[in-house]
Design an enzyme around this catalytic site. Structure first.
Site, PDB file in Angstrom:
ATOM      1  N   ARG A  34       0.940  -1.183   0.004  1.00  0.00           N
ATOM      2  CA  ARG A  34      -0.055   0.011   0.119  1.00  0.00           C
ATOM      3  C   ARG A  34       0.864   1.468  -0.054  1.00  0.00           C
ATOM      4  O   ARG A  34       0.559   2.343  -0.594  1.00  0.00           O
ATOM      5  CB  ARG A  34      -1.074  -0.072   0.955  1.00  0.00           C
ATOM      6  N   LYS A 195     -17.990 -14.100   5.171  1.00  0.00           N
ATOM      7  CA  LYS A 195     -19.363 -13.799   5.622  1.00  0.00           C
ATOM      8  C   LYS A 195     -20.209 -13.394   4.586  1.00  0.00           C
ATOM      9  O   LYS A 195     -19.839 -12.516   3.775  1.00  0.00           O
ATOM     10  CB  LYS A 195     -19.532 -12.644   6.604  1.00  0.00           C
ATOM     11  N   GLY A 348      -8.256  -8.019   0.964  1.00  0.00           N
ATOM     12  CA  GLY A 348      -7.222  -8.426   1.621  1.00  0.00           C
ATOM     13  C   GLY A 348      -6.373  -9.885   1.190  1.00  0.00           C
ATOM     14  O   GLY A 348      -5.270 -10.091   0.877  1.00  0.00           O
ATOM     15  N   GLY A 371     -13.148  -3.777   1.058  1.00  0.00           N
ATOM     16  CA  GLY A 371     -14.433  -3.265   1.148  1.00  0.00           C
ATOM     17  C   GLY A 371     -14.843  -2.163   0.272  1.00  0.00           C
ATOM     18  O   GLY A 371     -15.941  -2.156  -0.292  1.00  0.00           O
TER      19      GLY A 371
HETATM   20  P1  ADP Z   1     -11.133 -10.802   1.776  1.00  0.00           P
HETATM   21  O1  ADP Z   1     -10.264 -10.068   2.799  1.00  0.00           O
HETATM   22  O2  ADP Z   1     -10.535 -11.277   0.399  1.00  0.00           O
HETATM   23  O3  ADP Z   1     -12.128  -9.986   1.238  1.00  0.00           O
HETATM   24  P2  ADP Z   1     -12.798 -12.104   3.637  1.00  0.00           P
HETATM   25  O4  ADP Z   1     -12.106 -11.285   4.666  1.00  0.00           O
HETATM   26  O5  ADP Z   1     -14.199 -12.006   3.245  1.00  0.00           O
HETATM   27  O6  ADP Z   1     -11.850 -12.031   2.316  1.00  0.00           O
HETATM   28  O7  ADP Z   1     -12.789 -13.593   3.974  1.00  0.00           O
HETATM   29  C1  ADP Z   1     -11.438 -14.353   4.502  1.00  0.00           C
HETATM   30  C2  ADP Z   1     -11.464 -15.027   5.423  1.00  0.00           C
HETATM   31  O8  ADP Z   1     -12.491 -16.281   5.295  1.00  0.00           O
HETATM   32  C3  ADP Z   1     -10.471 -15.786   5.690  1.00  0.00           C
HETATM   33  O9  ADP Z   1      -9.950 -15.604   6.892  1.00  0.00           O
HETATM   34  C4  ADP Z   1     -10.675 -17.268   5.558  1.00  0.00           C
HETATM   35  O10 ADP Z   1      -9.867 -18.123   6.529  1.00  0.00           O
HETATM   36  C5  ADP Z   1     -11.947 -17.435   5.961  1.00  0.00           C
HETATM   37  N1  ADP Z   1     -12.764 -18.631   5.094  1.00  0.00           N
HETATM   38  C6  ADP Z   1     -12.911 -18.817   3.920  1.00  0.00           C
HETATM   39  N2  ADP Z   1     -13.367 -19.960   3.794  1.00  0.00           N
HETATM   40  C7  ADP Z   1     -13.789 -20.555   4.839  1.00  0.00           C
HETATM   41  C8  ADP Z   1     -14.449 -21.494   5.397  1.00  0.00           C
HETATM   42  N3  ADP Z   1     -14.904 -22.584   4.627  1.00  0.00           N
HETATM   43  N4  ADP Z   1     -14.467 -21.812   6.719  1.00  0.00           N
HETATM   44  C9  ADP Z   1     -14.143 -20.740   7.594  1.00  0.00           C
HETATM   45  N5  ADP Z   1     -13.561 -19.814   7.386  1.00  0.00           N
HETATM   46  C10 ADP Z   1     -13.425 -19.448   5.955  1.00  0.00           C
HETATM   47 MG    MG Z   2     -10.328  -9.917   4.851  1.00  0.00          MG
END
Ligand code: ADP
Ligand code: MG
Length: 398
Positions: A34, A195, A348, A371
């Site tokens: 970043r 989520k 992230g 986000g």
């Molecule tokens: P990003 O940062 O790419 O936007 P998120 O923050 O929404 O992604 O989600 C990332 C998290 O989701 C990670 O910590 C990962 O471990 C968790 N995750 C992904 N698949 C699963 C799963 N099947 N069960 C539990 N946690 C999960």
């Molecule tokens: Mg994340």
């Protein structure tokens, strides 16, 4: 959106909101992505004869907390920029800070302490925004990753000074705008992560615009359970089941394929040495958690994406921090990197996966905002963009 083309920085003290919300480890910056992303804007302004006052947040401190100080960032920035960076440890709104930046000469750079040490920052306190505004003659917003926040250092101060988008901000808006307004088809979206509730808005608003969606990660289990599947001990948002069902129906009405995992890698614990089984995604045994997409799903997602000309990806396919549950995420990264398509990754954790594979330069755009990129795709604009005048019809569809 007003841009740097409209700012003559000569002899001006320019206040720049950057996104230096970087991971720290033992008092040092662990990932400087970043910081690097802000350099084009900083160099442009410095070459133009400005002095710079930089501000950012870092983490989620509750009040003043040395663990969240930006001091280590000043060090890292100094190395990357190749000039001294004066760190200002006082509260950004304080008299001491104002005095510290008053003497900056053209070409000099100061970095302020964490704006989230200010109680008014997240409340967008107008008094605080005015205190920030007294630190510069003009304001540049280059913190794309924070542009969805209605905070004093993002939108409040922009209304108090002549304000402009930095080069990173412009680049992000252009790259993500292309997905929204003129994607080459087929256009697919791949979503994963923890989520559903984080991503409902974007699913709803993108469904009519895409040619298909593939959903993995923990969020898939809310959909699978809503559709009547048995998901064992997998992560589910039980208060979102109805919503998930509604989204599945909406996809059917619109005749858009919405792919869910057919098989998953399950375990009883999130541990590298846990016993694993590949099971049908809608028949996860009691006490077992689906922690990654399975081999059949990896294949199915890769072949659905093979013909795509545009792809947006956000969120890992499994618990990618803990091998072997990173396999699905790495497979998606691999599949997208191989495409002759316009590929954008944001978020992230998904970006970390892409970088771990060394594939960042095989994507058309790696967004610095998680986000922020989702909210931009959902709404077509962001509070930070609006504070800079909003997007004109030409910027929306060039
Ligand atoms: P990003 O940062 O790419 O936007 P998120 O923050 O929404 O992604 O989600 C990332 C998290 O989701 C990670 O910590 C990962 O471990 C968790 N995750 C992904 N698949 C699963 C799963 N099947 N069960 C539990 N946690 C999960
Ligand atoms: Mg994340």
């Amino acid at each position: 959106m007003r841009t740097l083309k409209e700012l003559d920085p000569h002899s001006k003290r320019v206040l720049v909101r950057v996104d230096y919300n970087v991971p720290l480890q033992e008092g040092r910056v662990r990932d400087d992505t970043r910081i690097r992303a802000s350099l084009p804007t900083l160099e442009r302004l410095l070459t133009g004869g400005a002095s710079l006052v930089l501000m950012s947040h870092l983490g989620r401190p509750k009040g003043v907390d040395p663990a969240f100080s930006l001091a280590p960032v000043a060090q890292a920035l100094e190395g990357l920029l190749g000039r001294p960076v004066r760190f200002v440890p006082s509260l950004p709104s304080s008299e001491a800070t104002r005095e510290a930046v008053a003497g900056l000469a053209a070409g000099e750079v100061a970095l302020l302490e964490n704006v989230r040490f200010e109680p008014g920052e997240k409340k967008n306190d107008p008094e605080l925004a005015r205190a920030y505004a007294r630190l510069g003659d003009a304001f540049v917003l280059d913190a794309f990753g924070s542009a969805h926040r209605e905070h004093a250092s993002v939108v409040g101060v922009a209304r108090e000074l002549p304000s402009y988008a930095g080069l990173l901000m412009e680049k992000e808006v252009k790259a993500l705008g292309r997905l929204l307004h003129h994607p080459e088809r087929p256009f697919w979206v791949v979503l994963g992560g923890a989520k559903v509730s984080d991503k409902i808005g974007v699913i709803e608003s993108l469904l009519p615009r895409v040619d298909g969606m593939a959903i993995g990660g923990a969020m898939a289990f809310t959909f699978l359970k809503a559709a009547g599947g048995r998901v064992g001990a997998s992560l589910v948002e039980d208060d979102k089941l109805e919503l998930a069902l509604r989204l599945l129906e909406r996809a059917r009405e619109l005749d858009k394929p919405l792919l869910l995992p057919s098989d998953v890698v399950a375990a009883r614990a999130i541990r590298e040495d846990a016993e694993t089984r590949v099971v049908p995604a809608d028949a996860v045994p009691e006490g077992w958690m689906g922690l990654d997409i399975g081999p059949a799903t990896r294949e199915a997602f890769a072949s659905a994406l093979a013909g795509a000309r545009t792809v947006f990806w956000n969120g890992p396919m499994g618990v990618f921090e803990t091998p072997p549950f990173d396999t699905g995420t790495l497979a998606v990264a691999e599949a997208l990197a191989a495409l002759e398509a316009y590929t954008v990754v944001g978020g992230g954790d998904s970006v970390a996966a892409v970088r771990r594979l060394g594939y960042a330069d095989r994507f058309s755009h790696v967004s610095t905002g998680g986000g922020a990129s989702l909210e931009f795709l959902e709404r077509g604009t962001l509070p930070g963009i609006e504070a800079l005048g909003g997007l004109s019809p030409e910027e929306v569809a060039p």
